[in-house]
Design a protein around this motif. Sequence first.
Motif, mmCIF file in Angstrom:
data_model
loop_
_atom_site.group_PDB
_atom_site.id
_atom_site.type_symbol
_atom_site.label_atom_id
_atom_site.label_comp_id
_atom_site.label_asym_id
_atom_site.label_seq_id
_atom_site.Cartn_x
_atom_site.Cartn_y
_atom_site.Cartn_z
ATOM 1 N N GLU A 89 33.733 43.086 46.613
ATOM 2 C CA GLU A 89 34.505 42.164 47.028
ATOM 3 C C GLU A 89 33.999 40.559 46.600
ATOM 4 O O GLU A 89 34.623 39.492 46.316
ATOM 5 N N GLU A 93 35.341 37.626 44.467
ATOM 6 C CA GLU A 93 35.535 36.468 44.817
ATOM 7 C C GLU A 93 34.901 35.419 43.885
ATOM 8 O O GLU A 93 35.574 34.283 43.552
ATOM 9 N N ARG A 96 37.173 35.070 41.130
ATOM 10 C CA ARG A 96 38.440 34.189 41.302
ATOM 11 C C ARG A 96 38.094 32.935 41.690
ATOM 12 O O ARG A 96 39.253 31.931 41.964
ATOM 13 N N HIS A 97 36.997 32.248 41.621
ATOM 14 C CA HIS A 97 36.425 30.903 42.239
ATOM 15 C C HIS A 97 37.234 29.932 41.411
ATOM 16 O O HIS A 97 36.859 29.858 40.140
#
Length: 231
Positions: A89, A93, A96-97
Motif C-alpha cells: 500500500e 501511495e 498516486r502521489h
Amino acid sequence: MTLTAIGFDADDTLWHNERFFQHTQAHFAGLLRDHVDAADLETRLHAAEVRNLGLYGFGVKGFTLSMIETAIEVSDGRISARVIAEILEAGREMLRHPVEILPHARETIEALAGDFRIILVTKGDLLDQERKLAASGLGDLFDAVEIVSDKTPEVYHSVFRRHASGADQAMMVGNSLKSDVLPMISAGGWGVHVPHDLTWGLEHADPPQDCPHFAELPHLGALAGLIGGLR
C-alpha cells in the motif's frame, strides 16, 4: 560550441521525487522496528536495491519489491502478511502521489523552447513516468520525450541523434552528476548540474575537474543566463 538542443531530467530536476522515497522508507522502518534497527535496515534495503536494479530497473515498483525482499530477509521469513500488505500500500501511495513542480521549471523551459529543441530524458518505470509527466502539465513544452532504462553516453548519443543534431551540440540538465552530467560530457555535450537537497545515494558522484563543458547552478532559473553567456 553550437548548441541546438537541451535535455532535461525529470525527477528532482523538474518535480519532487526523492522526498517521497524517504518518507516511505521512514514508514518502512517503523513497520520493521521489532526486527531490526533503522540504520541496519537502511543498509540492507540499499543493498537489495543495488542487487535488483538489473532486474527491476529504477522506480517505485522496484523499490517496493526491494522493501518486501528486505522485510523477509531481516525477519528471517517471519514477516506477517499484514506488514507485506502495508508495504504494498505504501508503494501504491507513492504511485498516486500528486506531482509537485520545482521552482523555475516551467518558466525556464518556456524561455528556452523557442531557440532550442527541448527534450525530456528520464529513467524509471514507463507508466509512472508517463503519469507524472501528464500530471505535471509540462508535457506540451517538450519536442520529444525519452523514458530510458539507464543513462549512458551511448543512450545520450542515440537520443540526441534522433531528436536533434547530436550529443556534441546538446546540453543535459539534471540533479544527478552520475546520470545526467558525467555520461553526457562523455558523449561530447554539456552537462549542467542543478543540485537538489535530496538525492538518492546511488546517484552521487564527484564533479568533473577542469571541464569546460560542465557547470553547476543554484537553481533552474539560472539556466537561461548560463546559456546566454555561451552564445
